[in-house]
Scaffold this motif. Sequence first.
Motif, PDB file in Angstrom:
ATOM      1  N   THR A  12      31.062   4.874 -26.395  1.00 15.24           N
ATOM      2  CA  THR A  12      31.286   3.425 -26.492  1.00 15.24           C
ATOM      3  C   THR A  12      32.553   3.009 -25.758  1.00 15.24           C
ATOM      4  O   THR A  12      33.565   3.722 -25.785  1.00 15.24           O
ATOM      5  N   ALA A  13      32.477   1.841 -25.141  1.00 11.20           N
ATOM      6  CA  ALA A  13      33.636   1.277 -24.452  1.00 11.20           C
ATOM      7  C   ALA A  13      34.604   0.608 -25.426  1.00 11.20           C
ATOM      8  O   ALA A  13      35.731   0.279 -25.058  1.00 11.20           O
ATOM      9  N   GLN A  14      34.168   0.435 -26.664  1.00 12.89           N
ATOM     10  CA  GLN A  14      34.923  -0.407 -27.616  1.00 12.89           C
ATOM     11  C   GLN A  14      36.422  -0.105 -27.697  1.00 12.89           C
ATOM     12  O   GLN A  14      37.230  -1.031 -27.632  1.00 12.89           O
ATOM     13  N   GLU A  33      40.140   1.479 -16.690  1.00 18.61           N
ATOM     14  CA  GLU A  33      40.528   2.731 -17.356  1.00 18.61           C
ATOM     15  C   GLU A  33      39.474   3.215 -18.341  1.00 18.61           C
ATOM     16  O   GLU A  33      39.722   4.163 -19.088  1.00 18.61           O
ATOM     17  N   CYS A  34      38.320   2.570 -18.384  1.00 18.82           N
ATOM     18  CA  CYS A  34      37.326   2.913 -19.412  1.00 18.82           C
ATOM     19  C   CYS A  34      36.790   4.334 -19.228  1.00 18.82           C
ATOM     20  O   CYS A  34      36.426   4.737 -18.122  1.00 18.82           O
ATOM     21  N   ARG A  35      36.743   5.045 -20.338  1.00 18.33           N
ATOM     22  CA  ARG A  35      36.161   6.396 -20.380  1.00 18.33           C
ATOM     23  C   ARG A  35      35.146   6.456 -21.514  1.00 18.33           C
ATOM     24  O   ARG A  35      34.972   7.480 -22.150  1.00 18.33           O
ATOM     25  N   GLY A  36      34.511   5.312 -21.752  1.00 11.26           N
ATOM     26  CA  GLY A  36      33.635   5.181 -22.917  1.00 11.26           C
ATOM     27  C   GLY A  36      32.343   5.974 -22.852  1.00 11.26           C
ATOM     28  O   GLY A  36      31.695   6.183 -23.875  1.00 11.26           O
ATOM     29  N   PRO A  38      30.142   9.092 -20.032  1.00  8.99           N
ATOM     30  CA  PRO A  38      30.420  10.020 -18.920  1.00  8.99           C
ATOM     31  C   PRO A  38      30.259   9.426 -17.519  1.00  8.99           C
ATOM     32  O   PRO A  38      30.624  10.079 -16.547  1.00  8.99           O
ATOM     33  N   LEU A  39      29.758   8.200 -17.396  1.00  7.12           N
ATOM     34  CA  LEU A  39      29.470   7.687 -16.046  1.00  7.12           C
ATOM     35  C   LEU A  39      30.720   7.482 -15.193  1.00  7.12           C
ATOM     36  O   LEU A  39      30.641   7.442 -13.969  1.00  7.12           O
ATOM     37  N   HIS A  40      31.866   7.370 -15.813  1.00  8.07           N
ATOM     38  CA  HIS A  40      33.097   7.170 -15.019  1.00  8.07           C
ATOM     39  C   HIS A  40      33.452   8.408 -14.209  1.00  8.07           C
ATOM     40  O   HIS A  40      34.185   8.327 -13.231  1.00  8.07           O
ATOM     41  N   VAL A 103      25.913  -2.284 -16.961  1.00  6.34           N
ATOM     42  CA  VAL A 103      26.656  -1.021 -16.922  1.00  6.34           C
ATOM     43  C   VAL A 103      27.640  -1.098 -15.757  1.00  6.34           C
ATOM     44  O   VAL A 103      27.268  -1.523 -14.659  1.00  6.34           O
ATOM     45  N   LYS A 104      28.889  -0.711 -16.006  1.00  2.00           N
ATOM     46  CA  LYS A 104      29.944  -0.977 -15.013  1.00  2.00           C
ATOM     47  C   LYS A 104      30.262   0.197 -14.082  1.00  2.00           C
ATOM     48  O   LYS A 104      31.136   0.083 -13.218  1.00  2.00           O
ATOM     49  N   HIS A 105      29.622   1.334 -14.278  1.00  2.00           N
ATOM     50  CA  HIS A 105      29.815   2.437 -13.324  1.00  2.00           C
ATOM     51  C   HIS A 105      28.495   2.812 -12.661  1.00  2.00           C
ATOM     52  O   HIS A 105      27.443   2.766 -13.302  1.00  2.00           O
ATOM     53  N   PHE A 106      28.560   3.191 -11.406  1.00  2.00           N
ATOM     54  CA  PHE A 106      27.398   3.602 -10.604  1.00  2.00           C
ATOM     55  C   PHE A 106      26.896   4.964 -11.086  1.00  2.00           C
ATOM     56  O   PHE A 106      27.665   5.927 -11.148  1.00  2.00           O
ATOM     57  N   THR A 128      24.270   0.798 -24.056  1.00  2.00           N
ATOM     58  CA  THR A 128      24.873   0.434 -25.341  1.00  2.00           C
ATOM     59  C   THR A 128      26.374   0.695 -25.304  1.00  2.00           C
ATOM     60  O   THR A 128      27.171  -0.121 -25.771  1.00  2.00           O
ATOM     61  N   ALA A 129      26.758   1.823 -24.705  1.00  2.00           N
ATOM     62  CA  ALA A 129      28.185   2.162 -24.598  1.00  2.00           C
ATOM     63  C   ALA A 129      28.938   1.080 -23.845  1.00  2.00           C
ATOM     64  O   ALA A 129      30.051   0.697 -24.209  1.00  2.00           O
ATOM     65  N   CYS A 130      28.343   0.565 -22.796  1.00  2.00           N
ATOM     66  CA  CYS A 130      29.011  -0.410 -21.922  1.00  2.00           C
ATOM     67  C   CYS A 130      28.925  -1.838 -22.467  1.00  2.00           C
ATOM     68  O   CYS A 130      29.623  -2.726 -21.972  1.00  2.00           O
ATOM     69  N   GLY A 131      28.093  -2.043 -23.474  1.00  2.00           N
ATOM     70  CA  GLY A 131      27.860  -3.381 -24.024  1.00  2.00           C
ATOM     71  C   GLY A 131      29.113  -4.165 -24.398  1.00  2.00           C
ATOM     72  O   GLY A 131      29.154  -5.384 -24.187  1.00  2.00           O
TER      73      GLY A 131
HETATM   74 FE1  SF4 Z   1      32.990   2.618 -19.681  1.00  2.00          FE
HETATM   75 FE2  SF4 Z   1      30.740   1.358 -19.033  1.00  2.00          FE
HETATM   76 FE3  SF4 Z   1      31.908   2.952 -17.277  1.00  2.00          FE
HETATM   77 FE4  SF4 Z   1      30.678   4.004 -19.365  1.00  2.00          FE
HETATM   78  S1  SF4 Z   1      29.724   2.834 -17.694  1.00  2.00           S
HETATM   79  S2  SF4 Z   1      32.726   4.568 -18.619  1.00  2.00           S
HETATM   80  S3  SF4 Z   1      31.138   2.474 -20.967  1.00  2.00           S
HETATM   81  S4  SF4 Z   1      32.768   1.052 -18.081  1.00  2.00           S
END
Ligand code: SF4
Length: 219
Positions: A12-14, A33-36, A38-40, A103-106, A128-131
């Motif tokens: 979760t990004a929360q 800086e989000c590590r919510g 694994p997509l980062h 979703v904010k990461h490719f 859901t994590a990025c929500g």
């Molecule tokens: Fe965070 Fe969203 Fe990137 Fe996942 S995809 S690390 S929740 S910004």
Amino acid sequence: MVSTKAPEDAYTAQPFVPEGARGLPALRRAAAECRGCPLHRNATQTVFGAGNAHARVMLVGEQPGDQEDRQGKPFVGPAGRLLDRALHEAGIDPAEAYVTNAVKHFKFTQAEPRKRRIHKAPTLREMTACGPWLAAELAVVEPELIVILGATAGKALLGSSFRVGEVRGALLEREIHGRPERLVATVHPSSVLRAQDEDRKAAYEGLVADLKVAARALS
Ligand code: SF4
Ligand code: URA
């Protein structure tokens, strides 16, 4: 045995979202800086939403593509160019809109280093994590209308049973994060690009027709 690995549903990004209603620049800095989830790890950077902070309309796509990942801005690649053209044709000025992704990461696969990166659909868990980022953007921008671009955005906002084909082109009213929202769903612009030559014109016209419903809802 105690596992040291966090359970996957803990994605979760929360914890990365700053508390309280701040402006978009603070959210954008925090999201970098989000590590919510694994997509980062494999992406270049967080691609946060962009555009008019007081926009009447918020467009929500799936996730950044290859170009967006490199440039750090949403919808700057081929799908974005098609979307801009369709918006103009429907009577919505893209410069007046706020544009973001569920979703904010490719997310991609790559056969070998230096080979082309191929888009991979995010899982429900990643959406859901990025929500929380999308929720925070909605709370700041407070658009009059949300345009859902494709299934991922629809599932992220309206739940996993969402089907574009069932609701596209209709003005919907739904409660999202306790706020009544008006929404119009349509296909993802990438699906128009992927359509076979003989189907592409009809697919594009369908997108424009749905966006005209959004334009009317704003008038
Ligand atoms: Fe965070 Fe969203 Fe990137 Fe996942 S995809 S690390 S929740 S910004
Ligand atoms: N597709 C998306 O859903 N979003 C982008 O930003 C680019 C392509």
